[in-house]
Scaffold this active site. Structure first.
Site, PDB file in Angstrom:
ATOM      1  N   LYS A 147       0.807  -1.232  -0.057  1.00 27.60           N
ATOM      2  CA  LYS A 147      -0.048  -0.003  -0.113  1.00 27.60           C
ATOM      3  C   LYS A 147       0.844   1.275  -0.023  1.00 27.60           C
ATOM      4  CE  LYS A 147      -4.502   0.771   2.462  1.00 27.60           C
ATOM      5  NZ  LYS A 147      -4.860   0.935   3.905  1.00 27.60           N
TER       6      LYS A 147
HETATM    7  C1  E4P Z   1      -8.171   1.098   4.302  1.00 29.62           C
HETATM    8  O1  E4P Z   1      -7.491   0.797   3.460  1.00 29.62           O
HETATM    9  C2  E4P Z   1      -8.085   2.302   4.979  1.00 29.62           C
HETATM   10  O2  E4P Z   1      -7.079   2.690   5.567  1.00 29.62           O
HETATM   11  C3  E4P Z   1      -9.348   2.523   5.892  1.00 29.62           C
HETATM   12  O3  E4P Z   1     -10.649   2.109   5.337  1.00 29.62           O
HETATM   13  C4  E4P Z   1      -9.523   3.847   6.341  1.00 29.62           C
HETATM   14  O4  E4P Z   1     -10.803   4.016   7.037  1.00 29.62           O
HETATM   15  P1  E4P Z   1     -11.052   5.120   8.235  1.00 29.62           P
HETATM   16  O5  E4P Z   1     -11.056   6.446   7.286  1.00 29.62           O
HETATM   17  O6  E4P Z   1     -12.079   4.669   8.946  1.00 29.62           O
HETATM   18  O7  E4P Z   1      -9.837   5.442   9.118  1.00 29.62           O
END
Ligand code: E4P
Length: 217
Positions: free
Chosen positions: A83
């Site tokens: 990522k």
């Molecule tokens: C997933 O890949 C993201 O990092 C995550 O869904 C972010 O979610 P949040 O906005 O609730 O922190």
């Protein structure tokens, strides 16, 4: 639509695996911090639990540091997806890794322009954050609609991974728009099973059944 679990908590993942609904896992630095565990141990353990893609995020912000971290993370399991943040260096690394056959998830996407660049950089997944856009009074699902249209216009293979999902309606809206994947906190996946009329109907059936005095077995 595939369902990924948005967690770095191995117990939560183990609890939901028997449902057969877990197609992958996403983590981020905040989720790793919340787990209180070592990132490498945690990612390796998740990769051994889940067959599908497991997103592990780099934390360096310049290219050489990101590249070193990506190498370490990608050796933790055959299903690791690297990522990277939606930055210039993040997309340069995305192209490098994609050319080597390593899957990349471009995260922190908040515009259709960013999503188009990520696809051109060879991302396997783009992660638009719908909940954080909703928090600002925008409609995160409009972004999903725009990205799905653009990717379809040019037949990009990058999968739209709806991130920052907060409630079951995000799940339904993502599916209506044809998103490829949604990543859900475990609690939200559990909510998808529930409806008050299901509970009410089941209680009535069980009450009527008890009155018959019968037993099936
Ligand atoms: C997933 O890949 C993201 O990092 C995550 O869904 C972010 O979610 P949040 O906005 O609730 O922190």
């Amino acid at each position: 639509m595939k369902i990924f679990l948005d967690t770095a908590n191995c117990d939560e993942i183990k609890a939901l695996l028997p449902t057969g609904m877990v197609d992958g896992v996403t983590t981020n630095p905040s989720l790793i911090a919340k787990s209180g565990r070592d990132i490498k141990q945690t990612i390796a353990e998740i990769c051994a639990l889940v067959d599908g893609p497991v997103s592990a995020e780099v934390t360096a912000i310049e290219l050489s540091g990101m590249r070193e971290e990506a190498k370490v993370l990608s050796e933790l399991g055959k299903n690791v997806t690297i990522k990277v943040p939606m930055t210039t260096d993040g997309l340069i690394l995305c192209r490098e890794l994609s050319d080597k056959g390593i899957m990349v998830n471009v995260t922190l996407c908040f515009s259709a322009a960013q999503a188009l660049l990520a696809a051109k950089a060879g991302a396997a997944f783009i992660s638009p954050f719908v909940g954080r856009l909703d928090d600002l009074g925008a409609d995160g699902m409009n972004l999903i609609a725009d990205i799905c249209t653009i990717y379809s216009n040019y037949e990009f293979s990058t999968e739209v991974l709806v991130a920052s999902a907060r409630h079951p309606q995000h799940f339904v809206d993502a599916a209506l728009l044809g998103a490829d994947v949604i990543t859900l906190p475990p609690v939200t996946l559990a909510q998808l099973y529930k409806h008050p009329l299901t509970d009410k109907g089941l209680a009535a059936f069980l009450s009527d059944w008890e009155n018959t005095g019968q037993s099936i077995t």
